[in-house]
Design a protein around this motif. Sequence first.
Motif, PDB file in Angstrom:
ATOM      1  N   SER A 189       5.886   8.719   0.202  1.00  0.00           N
ATOM      2  CA  SER A 189       6.545   7.745  -0.663  1.00  0.00           C
ATOM      3  C   SER A 189       6.456   8.068  -2.147  1.00  0.00           C
ATOM      4  CB  SER A 189       5.920   6.383  -0.421  1.00  0.00           C
ATOM      5  OG  SER A 189       4.572   6.445  -0.746  1.00  0.00           O
ATOM      6  N   THR A 190       7.468   7.609  -2.881  1.00  0.00           N
ATOM      7  CA  THR A 190       7.391   7.604  -4.345  1.00  0.00           C
ATOM      8  C   THR A 190       7.795   6.205  -4.759  1.00  0.00           C
ATOM      9  OG1 THR A 190       9.597   8.523  -4.196  1.00  0.00           O
ATOM     10  CG2 THR A 190       7.897   9.927  -5.174  1.00  0.00           C
ATOM     11  N   ASP A 191       6.953   5.519  -5.467  1.00  0.00           N
ATOM     12  CA  ASP A 191       7.308   4.184  -5.926  1.00  0.00           C
ATOM     13  C   ASP A 191       7.622   4.287  -7.407  1.00  0.00           C
ATOM     14  OD1 ASP A 191       7.622   1.602  -6.582  1.00  0.00           O
ATOM     15  OD2 ASP A 191       5.828   0.878  -5.575  1.00  0.00           O
ATOM     16  N   ILE A 192       8.916   4.324  -7.701  1.00  0.00           N
ATOM     17  CA  ILE A 192       9.307   4.539  -9.089  1.00  0.00           C
ATOM     18  C   ILE A 192       9.278   3.222  -9.855  1.00  0.00           C
ATOM     19  CG2 ILE A 192      11.256   5.259 -10.542  1.00  0.00           C
ATOM     20  CD1 ILE A 192      11.934   7.151  -8.109  1.00  0.00           C
ATOM     21  N   GLN A 193       9.651   2.156  -9.180  1.00  0.00           N
ATOM     22  CA  GLN A 193       9.835   0.905  -9.904  1.00  0.00           C
ATOM     23  C   GLN A 193       8.557   0.096 -10.107  1.00  0.00           C
ATOM     24  OE1 GLN A 193      12.631   0.294 -11.256  1.00  0.00           O
ATOM     25  NE2 GLN A 193      13.921   1.763 -10.215  1.00  0.00           N
ATOM     26  N   TRP A 194       7.751   0.001  -9.073  1.00  0.00           N
ATOM     27  CA  TRP A 194       6.641  -0.921  -9.148  1.00  0.00           C
ATOM     28  C   TRP A 194       5.309  -0.209  -9.012  1.00  0.00           C
ATOM     29  CZ3 TRP A 194       9.256  -4.755  -5.336  1.00  0.00           C
ATOM     30  CH2 TRP A 194      10.179  -5.512  -6.052  1.00  0.00           C
ATOM     31  N   GLY A 195       4.339  -0.642  -9.774  1.00  0.00           N
ATOM     32  CA  GLY A 195       2.989  -0.086  -9.679  1.00  0.00           C
ATOM     33  C   GLY A 195       2.266  -0.673  -8.483  1.00  0.00           C
ATOM     34  N   ASN A 196       0.966  -0.545  -8.494  1.00  0.00           N
ATOM     35  CA  ASN A 196       0.222  -0.961  -7.314  1.00  0.00           C
ATOM     36  C   ASN A 196      -0.419  -2.329  -7.523  1.00  0.00           C
ATOM     37  OD1 ASN A 196      -0.673  -0.622  -4.748  1.00  0.00           O
ATOM     38  ND2 ASN A 196      -2.587   0.352  -5.378  1.00  0.00           N
ATOM     39  N   SER A 197       0.291  -3.229  -8.182  1.00  0.00           N
ATOM     40  CA  SER A 197      -0.320  -4.535  -8.432  1.00  0.00           C
ATOM     41  C   SER A 197       0.560  -5.629  -7.843  1.00  0.00           C
ATOM     42  CB  SER A 197      -0.487  -4.728  -9.927  1.00  0.00           C
ATOM     43  OG  SER A 197       0.750  -4.524 -10.547  1.00  0.00           O
ATOM     44  N   LYS A 207      11.568   2.184  -1.003  1.00  0.00           N
ATOM     45  CA  LYS A 207      11.246   3.548  -1.450  1.00  0.00           C
ATOM     46  C   LYS A 207      12.189   4.571  -0.817  1.00  0.00           C
ATOM     47  CE  LYS A 207       6.518   2.499  -2.420  1.00  0.00           C
ATOM     48  NZ  LYS A 207       5.157   2.985  -2.443  1.00  0.00           N
ATOM     49  N   ASP A 208      11.959   5.846  -1.185  1.00  0.00           N
ATOM     50  CA  ASP A 208      12.821   6.923  -0.690  1.00  0.00           C
ATOM     51  C   ASP A 208      12.146   7.698   0.421  1.00  0.00           C
ATOM     52  OD1 ASP A 208      14.619   6.530  -2.841  1.00  0.00           O
ATOM     53  OD2 ASP A 208      13.244   7.655  -4.137  1.00  0.00           O
ATOM     54  N   GLN A 253      12.934   3.808   2.747  1.00  0.00           N
ATOM     55  CA  GLN A 253      11.647   3.811   3.450  1.00  0.00           C
ATOM     56  C   GLN A 253      10.867   2.531   3.143  1.00  0.00           C
ATOM     57  OE1 GLN A 253       9.085   7.100   2.324  1.00  0.00           O
ATOM     58  NE2 GLN A 253       7.331   5.892   2.930  1.00  0.00           N
ATOM     59  N   SER A 254      10.220   1.991   4.165  1.00  0.00           N
ATOM     60  CA  SER A 254       9.375   0.804   3.960  1.00  0.00           C
ATOM     61  C   SER A 254       7.924   1.225   3.773  1.00  0.00           C
ATOM     62  CB  SER A 254       9.438  -0.113   5.189  1.00  0.00           C
ATOM     63  OG  SER A 254      10.736  -0.571   5.405  1.00  0.00           O
ATOM     64  N   VAL A 255       7.157   0.353   3.195  1.00  0.00           N
ATOM     65  CA  VAL A 255       5.709   0.594   3.084  1.00  0.00           C
ATOM     66  C   VAL A 255       4.966  -0.613   3.635  1.00  0.00           C
ATOM     67  CG1 VAL A 255       5.662   2.188   1.131  1.00  0.00           C
ATOM     68  CG2 VAL A 255       5.793  -0.256   0.716  1.00  0.00           C
ATOM     69  N   GLY A 256       3.685  -0.413   3.933  1.00  0.00           N
ATOM     70  CA  GLY A 256       2.886  -1.504   4.464  1.00  0.00           C
ATOM     71  C   GLY A 256       2.193  -2.279   3.356  1.00  0.00           C
ATOM     72  N   VAL A 257       1.448  -3.286   3.753  1.00  0.00           N
ATOM     73  CA  VAL A 257       0.605  -3.996   2.796  1.00  0.00           C
ATOM     74  C   VAL A 257      -0.833  -3.873   3.270  1.00  0.00           C
ATOM     75  CG1 VAL A 257       2.235  -5.683   1.887  1.00  0.00           C
ATOM     76  CG2 VAL A 257       1.079  -6.168   4.028  1.00  0.00           C
ATOM     77  N   ASP A 258      -1.746  -3.796   2.317  1.00  0.00           N
ATOM     78  CA  ASP A 258      -3.151  -3.699   2.693  1.00  0.00           C
ATOM     79  C   ASP A 258      -3.543  -4.928   3.489  1.00  0.00           C
ATOM     80  OD1 ASP A 258      -3.482  -1.263   1.529  1.00  0.00           O
ATOM     81  OD2 ASP A 258      -4.020  -2.116  -0.427  1.00  0.00           O
ATOM     82  N   SER A 303       0.865  -1.182   0.000  1.00  0.00           N
ATOM     83  CA  SER A 303       0.000   0.000   0.000  1.00  0.00           C
ATOM     84  C   SER A 303       0.897   1.224   0.000  1.00  0.00           C
ATOM     85  CB  SER A 303      -0.902  -0.002   1.222  1.00  0.00           C
ATOM     86  OG  SER A 303      -0.130  -0.153   2.381  1.00  0.00           O
ATOM     87  N   SER A 304       0.354   2.370  -0.417  1.00  0.00           N
ATOM     88  CA  SER A 304       1.219   3.547  -0.489  1.00  0.00           C
ATOM     89  C   SER A 304       0.854   4.589   0.548  1.00  0.00           C
ATOM     90  CB  SER A 304       1.170   4.140  -1.889  1.00  0.00           C
ATOM     91  OG  SER A 304      -0.164   4.312  -2.241  1.00  0.00           O
ATOM     92  N   SER A 305       0.067   4.158   1.571  1.00  0.00           N
ATOM     93  CA  SER A 305      -0.304   5.134   2.590  1.00  0.00           C
ATOM     94  C   SER A 305       0.918   5.495   3.414  1.00  0.00           C
ATOM     95  CB  SER A 305      -1.371   4.557   3.498  1.00  0.00           C
ATOM     96  OG  SER A 305      -0.942   3.312   3.967  1.00  0.00           O
TER      97      SER A 305
END
Length: 584
Positions: A121-129, A151-152, A433-438, A102-104
């Motif tokens: 966050s900015t996710d340059i490499q991967w989309g949201n799938s 992420k950065d 930076q880390s991100v969570g998962v839904d 998730s990108s929250s």
Amino acid sequence: MQGKVWRVCIVGSGPAGFYTASRLLKQSASSAALKSKNVRLEVDMLEGLPVPYGLVRYGISPDHPEVKSVVNKFNEMAVQEGTGPGGSGRFEFMGNVRIRTSSSAQTSTSPVRETRQSFQSTDIQWGNSGVRVQDLLKRYHSIVLAYGSSKDRRLNIQNEDAGGVISARQFVAWYNGYPSQIATVKSDEVIDKNSQSQASPDGASDSKSTDPMQSNKEHVMMSTLLKQNSSAVIIGQGNVALDIARVLLIPNPRESLGKTDMPDYAVNALVDSKVRDVTIVGRRGPLNVSFTAKELRELDVICKQHGIQCLVLDADVNEQLEKLKRQSSSTKSKQERGRIRVLEVLNRFQNSDKDIDGNGKASGRSLAFRFFKSPAEINVSKDKDSNKEVISEVKFATTRYTNEDACDQVEIVPNCPAEGIKTNFLIKSIGYQSVGVDGLPFDSKRGRLPHTQGRVLSSAVPDDESNSNGYNVMNGVYVAGWLKTGPTGVIASTMYDAYQTADCLLQDIESDIHLPNDQVPARQDTIQWLQSQIGSRPVTFEDWKVIEDEEIRRGKLLGKPYEKITKTDEILQILHKHHNKVKN
Ligand code: FAD
Ligand code: NAP
């Protein structure tokens, strides 16, 4: 008698994933409790990239091959416990399978130290799938999330995405040959023609169809920045900033980097680079730098060897060193000793620049450390050729210690005009930076999954983390690596931390604590399901060995250990050809 198979999924194949897997497999084999219950452990390692090893392959600097050699241990384990000839069959790598994140994230605009824990966050490499973690949770007894920090961190100032401004992560990924996630060839054509008919209705199988020119664009951007600029500014004073400074300043890249695993395209771009002066800027003082003595000394040696001038500005290092020595207890802690060693090197830099003669900058290159400067503003101008806005200057607010005795937190000096550094090339090296998962909790204040000793909690602990009493543990869900600790720590600390997670998981297996699944599908079933989700068969560890052999073959032609294949497409094509050859 047929026993029970306990199925563990590890997401992420960096050091945290591999150390968790090897500890689990080793300790479970000697566990009397598991033997008496006739439990056999199986580990599946899911990885978003088609190849393993995370930051060991795509973060650690190419001129540190001795650190990268940790993969030999991982390889040994994967072969011994793998599904190939002679392996125990308890371990399988499943590459090219990413889980949906998730990108929250939270944002803060405070310019000084408090911003450390605040993220956007900015996710340059991967989309949201990708594969949904909720679906994975239904297929295993236990799951370990070890997908790191991809992420950065953000400065949260205007124009930070202007032309000429890049993140350390982008630059490091470029010089380490991070594969583009782009499959211009449909993945079903690549490995398994039958799988597409089962593609997930929610579009999860589209994860790799984006702009096929993206990776080329990135390369053109990096080589242009190197070719057009004689100076670069790096914000942030951690070890990543030092890695980048070394790579930028090394005078003879062909000789010093050409025989490493740095891809040839990056070596060529560095040979053509015009960058001669690098400035590393910190928002606090020399006492608070994040880089470590060993890494700073390495830079010191390189600077001496090649006549690179080192400057330390804006702070009296000697004064800080004396103060630290006075303050430190007679039995100094490891941290105090480390800080003293760092200050000693900076002190040498500061004093040597006073004696600098014509030979001091024999290479025509310089490295400057600047302190007490918090990034405040990025000014831009229109680039004549591209008509795009590019950075022309970065402005810093001057800071000072809030408490001169503590020498830790800083505040902005009131009524002090911001200081500008003219530059067209700015690298933000302020951390990953880390991100969570839904579907799982995420502690956005600390930038990681909430946990106690690696067992994931159902919600974040607001203040005193050491007291997680009253917070529920999510049975069967674990975390390891940078996703557990936040994006700091070296391979060794990641290993100890992964062992802690693995040991907790083993204790739980012995007590029969698991995800709430009555039926857990067998590995083959899950592979087929993954295939239906991603549109192609996951890349196995044996597949990876085919890729590795090809990289070694290409490397030999260039006189280096291996030449990385940097396109997902090409990796899958090679495997497709290999599988066809084996079939016929
Ligand atoms: P990672 O190594 O990042 O592994 C995470 C894995 O998860 C990756 O393979 C990634 O592709 C995968 N992943 C991410 N998202 C997903 C997803 N959604 N689905 C599936 N898979 C996913 N330490 C040292 O000891 N020495 C050094 O010289 C050194 N140099 C470094 C240089 C740099 C630039 C950096 C950033 C770090 C360096 N470190 C070094 C630190 C070291 O790399 C880390 O401590 C370590 O890699 C952390 O391990 P990890 O497994 O948590 O994360
Ligand atoms: P890091 O060590 O956390 O350093 C980040 C730097 O960025 C700090 O100086 C920090 O300053 C600064 N910063 C953060 N936010 C900022 C902001 N908003 N404005 C200005 N400055 C800001 O991160 P890293 O360099 O990415 O390294 C990550 C980890 O990998 C570290 O543990 C590192 O040791 C490890 N690593 C090890 C090696 C090696 O062993 N050779 C090599 C590379 C990386 P503050 O302190 O003021 O927040």
